[in-house]
Design a protein around this motif. Structure first.
Motif, PDB file in Angstrom:
ATOM      1  N   ILE A 138       0.842  -1.196   0.000  1.00 32.95           N
ATOM      2  CA  ILE A 138       0.000   0.000   0.000  1.00 32.95           C
ATOM      3  C   ILE A 138       0.878   1.247   0.000  1.00 32.95           C
ATOM      4  N   THR A 139       0.682   2.115  -0.975  1.00 32.39           N
ATOM      5  CA  THR A 139       1.367   3.408  -1.005  1.00 32.39           C
ATOM      6  C   THR A 139       0.692   4.331  -0.004  1.00 32.39           C
ATOM      7  N   GLN A 140       1.489   4.897   0.892  1.00 31.83           N
ATOM      8  CA  GLN A 140       0.921   5.736   1.953  1.00 31.83           C
ATOM      9  C   GLN A 140       1.397   7.176   1.788  1.00 31.83           C
ATOM     10  N   GLN A 141       0.434   8.066   1.640  1.00 39.72           N
ATOM     11  CA  GLN A 141       0.734   9.476   1.412  1.00 39.72           C
ATOM     12  C   GLN A 141       0.136  10.348   2.502  1.00 39.72           C
ATOM     13  N   MET A 142       0.665  11.574   2.593  1.00 43.57           N
ATOM     14  CA  MET A 142       0.188  12.535   3.588  1.00 43.57           C
ATOM     15  C   MET A 142       0.012  13.881   2.904  1.00 43.57           C
ATOM     16  N   ILE A 143      -1.151  14.502   3.110  1.00 47.19           N
ATOM     17  CA  ILE A 143      -1.424  15.840   2.602  1.00 47.19           C
ATOM     18  C   ILE A 143      -1.773  16.727   3.789  1.00 47.19           C
ATOM     19  N   LEU A 144      -1.062  17.832   3.948  1.00 41.07           N
ATOM     20  CA  LEU A 144      -1.312  18.743   5.068  1.00 41.07           C
ATOM     21  C   LEU A 144      -2.528  19.605   4.780  1.00 41.07           C
ATOM     22  N   ALA A 145      -3.321  19.842   5.806  1.00 43.15           N
ATOM     23  CA  ALA A 145      -4.560  20.609   5.646  1.00 43.15           C
ATOM     24  C   ALA A 145      -4.707  21.594   6.795  1.00 43.15           C
ATOM     25  N   ASP A 146      -5.412  22.688   6.528  1.00 39.08           N
ATOM     26  CA  ASP A 146      -5.590  23.736   7.540  1.00 39.08           C
ATOM     27  C   ASP A 146      -6.747  23.449   8.486  1.00 39.08           C
ATOM     28  N   ASN A 147      -7.829  22.886   7.956  1.00 42.60           N
ATOM     29  CA  ASN A 147      -9.044  22.677   8.737  1.00 42.60           C
ATOM     30  C   ASN A 147      -9.935  21.670   8.014  1.00 42.60           C
ATOM     31  N   PRO A 148     -11.059  21.256   8.627  1.00 42.37           N
ATOM     32  CA  PRO A 148     -11.932  20.281   7.968  1.00 42.37           C
ATOM     33  C   PRO A 148     -12.474  20.734   6.617  1.00 42.37           C
ATOM     34  N   ALA A 149     -12.777  22.040   6.473  1.00 36.74           N
ATOM     35  CA  ALA A 149     -13.284  22.531   5.186  1.00 36.74           C
ATOM     36  C   ALA A 149     -12.220  22.377   4.096  1.00 36.74           C
ATOM     37  N   HIS A 150     -10.972  22.624   4.464  1.00 37.95           N
ATOM     38  CA  HIS A 150      -9.858  22.431   3.522  1.00 37.95           C
ATOM     39  C   HIS A 150      -9.726  20.950   3.164  1.00 37.95           C
ATOM     40  N   LYS A 151      -9.869  20.074   4.143  1.00 33.44           N
ATOM     41  CA  LYS A 151      -9.827  18.633   3.881  1.00 33.44           C
ATOM     42  C   LYS A 151     -10.922  18.224   2.899  1.00 33.44           C
ATOM     43  N   GLU A 152     -12.095  18.798   3.058  1.00 34.88           N
ATOM     44  CA  GLU A 152     -13.216  18.437   2.191  1.00 34.88           C
ATOM     45  C   GLU A 152     -12.921  18.793   0.741  1.00 34.88           C
ATOM     46  N   ARG A 153     -12.295  19.962   0.509  1.00 33.14           N
ATOM     47  CA  ARG A 153     -11.931  20.357  -0.851  1.00 33.14           C
ATOM     48  C   ARG A 153     -10.904  19.396  -1.438  1.00 33.14           C
ATOM     49  N   ILE A 154      -9.973  18.924  -0.582  1.00 32.22           N
ATOM     50  CA  ILE A 154      -8.964  17.965  -1.033  1.00 32.22           C
ATOM     51  C   ILE A 154      -9.625  16.644  -1.426  1.00 32.22           C
ATOM     52  N   VAL A 155     -10.599  16.179  -0.606  1.00 30.40           N
ATOM     53  CA  VAL A 155     -11.299  14.932  -0.904  1.00 30.40           C
ATOM     54  C   VAL A 155     -11.995  15.021  -2.260  1.00 30.40           C
ATOM     55  N   LEU A 156     -12.674  16.139  -2.528  1.00 28.87           N
ATOM     56  CA  LEU A 156     -13.366  16.302  -3.804  1.00 28.87           C
ATOM     57  C   LEU A 156     -12.383  16.251  -4.969  1.00 28.87           C
ATOM     58  N   TRP A 157     -11.223  16.864  -4.800  1.00 31.35           N
ATOM     59  CA  TRP A 157     -10.208  16.833  -5.867  1.00 31.35           C
ATOM     60  C   TRP A 157      -9.698  15.409  -6.080  1.00 31.35           C
ATOM     61  N   LEU A 158      -9.424  14.714  -4.993  1.00 31.16           N
ATOM     62  CA  LEU A 158      -8.883  13.343  -5.094  1.00 31.16           C
ATOM     63  C   LEU A 158      -9.876  12.417  -5.789  1.00 31.16           C
ATOM     64  N   THR A 159     -11.147  12.515  -5.412  1.00 36.04           N
ATOM     65  CA  THR A 159     -12.143  11.609  -5.998  1.00 36.04           C
ATOM     66  C   THR A 159     -12.391  11.909  -7.468  1.00 36.04           C
ATOM     67  N   GLU A 160     -12.072  13.122  -7.894  1.00 37.34           N
ATOM     68  CA  GLU A 160     -12.246  13.481  -9.295  1.00 37.34           C
ATOM     69  C   GLU A 160     -11.012  13.166 -10.134  1.00 37.34           C
TER      70      GLU A 160
END
Length: 450
Positions: free
Chosen positions: A217-239
């Motif tokens: 399993i490739t394990q990565q880490m993305i730094l985020a400022d807050n939950p709203a920032h995390k949500e934007r990252i999730v949308l980008w990843l799923t797309e």
């Protein structure tokens, strides 16, 4: 090959129908030892094929010694309903060419219907500790004829607070039986007490460690400022990521529901899975996920144990797991049976130390990743220790001879506060009553009592 393990042709035929041809390491080691009748302690991580490792020897023994008039002969304890039902399906598939029947007994199901099915006298029962204990207490089940006991994912059952239930069920089983205990780690702090009461001179088989389980399993880490920032990252990843199915893990039921609802509004095909859902709803969501009608699960850790769903190749930890073992089981939903998987951890400043502890536990380093256009302000701690944890500012300790703050400490006493906001009444003075309060006279002051 399985035909080298000295098992029945009927089991080999079932394995062939399931397109299972080559045993895994845990199966190669566990099956012969279990067929020899030994009590076993098996250290095996999720995805290593441990279900077959105990189902095959149990079925083989039941085939070799048929007892159609007996009661329950085999019992499998599992931590969650999902895992119990998965074991039930695997057992039924392998027993397709035998007369052996299995019945799941889990909480969240109708009691009357469950009791009616138990009256059909299944030879094997798989269930969760709480509901099994309830049946034993009510006398709707007994294990007088039990020959084979399996404690699957014993560490998880202990973490979920089932120690007393496990002990109660073990006490209800005959002393003369064979017991297999399977656990992600054989060093769990409460495991020894279960081993002492439940197993007889067991053989230890440590076949996979937490580190082995995540090799593919490739394990990565993305730094985020807050939950709203995390949500934007999730949308980008799923797309933008290439994957078939993905699971997004959260730490709480409430947040999982909120996040799932917001992602659905963004057009994602999402189901939410957590422990408070009714069993029919949990089954419905998992079936939709298996069939590909939804391709994302937003889940709590209830989905981290035992779920073997084809095509899961992406895991996103929206919230970082609280412990190393929980983390391993989460990301182990991908990369199963040697396949490649991707785990992406979204880390805020409050989660840095937790991520560092898990990396140290697994002896891995997360690949740090930045998504252009979504780079946040948080860049990680300025300084880190050798163990990867951030260097924080220490609180000043009190000096031995006095406080660092020279201001005198004022005590706030309840008796000083009881008249706050009230109009004070003049004190009464009585010379004839020795118990009456006397007014205090200041030096040089006369009291006029006329």
């Amino acid at each position: 090959m399985f035909n080298e393990l000295k098992i029945s042709d009927r089991l080999l035929k079932a394995l062939d129908q399931l397109n299972i041809t080559e045993p895994t390491d845990v199966q190669k080691e566990t099956i012969p030892a279990a067929l020899a009748g030994k009590d076993l302690l098996v250290g095996a991580e999720t995805g290593s094929g441990k279900t077959l490792a105990f189902v095959i020897p149990m079925l083989q023994k039941l085939i070799d010694n048929p007892k159609p008039s007996s009661g329950t002969r085999g019992l499998i304890l599992a931590p969650t309903r999902e895992l119990a039902e998965q074991v039930e399906k695997m057992f039924s598939d392998l027993a397709a060419f035998t007369q052996v029947k299995i019945q799941s007994v889990c909480g969240g199901e109708n009691w009357s219907n469950q009791t009616a099915r138990l009256r059909k006298n299944p030879e094997v029962i798989v269930g969760t500790p709480g509901r099994l204990k309830e049946h034993l207490e009510r006398g709707t089940m007994d294990f007088d004829d039990l020959e084979f006991l399996v404690l699957d994912e014993a560490d998880r059952m202990l973490d979920m607070g089932f120690k007393d239930e496990m002990g109660y069920i073990i006490d209800a089983c005959p002393e003369k039986r064979q017991t297999l205990l399977l656990s992600a780690t054989l060093n769990h702090k409460n495991l020894e007490s279960i081993i002492k009461v439940g197993l007889n001179d067991p053989q230890r088989l440590q076949l996979a460690t937490a580190q082995d389980a995540v090799d593919t399993i490739t394990q990565q880490m993305i730094l985020a400022d807050n939950p709203a920032h995390k949500e934007r990252i999730v949308l980008w990843l799923t797309e933008n990521e290439e994957y078939d199915k993905g699971i997004i893990f959260c730490n709480t039921r409430v947040f999982a529901e909120e996040l799932g609802e917001r992602l659905m509004k963004q057009g994602m095909r999402v189901g939410v899975l957590h422990g408070e859902l009714e069993q029919p709803e949990r089954k419905r969501i998992l079936n939709l996920f298996r069939e590909g009608r939804i391709n994302h699960l937003v889940a709590t850790d209830v989905a981290a144990r035992g779920l073997d769903i084809e095509g899961v190749d992406l895991v996103i930890n929206f919230d970082m797991a609280r412990k190393g073992d929980e983390y391993v089981h989460r990301i182990g939903r991908s990369g199963r049976q040697g396949r490649q998987g991707l785990a992406i951890n979204l880390i805020m400043s409050s989660e840095w130390n937790l991520a560092a502890t898990i990396q140290r536990y697994l002896r891995v380093t997360f690949e740090q990743r930045v998504i252009q256009g979504l780079k946040g302000h948080y860049k990680g701690p300025e300084k880190v220790r050798k163990n990867g944890r951030s260097v924080g500012t220490k609180r000043k300790k009190d000096d031995k001879k006095g406080k660092t703050d020279n201001k005198p400490k004022v005590k706030n006493r309840a008796r000083d506060q009881k008249h706050v906001g009230k109009r004070r009444q003049p004190s009464a003075v009585s010379l004839g009553d020795g118990n009456a309060p006397m007014m205090k006279r200041k030096p040089g002051q006369n009291l006029d009592l006329d």
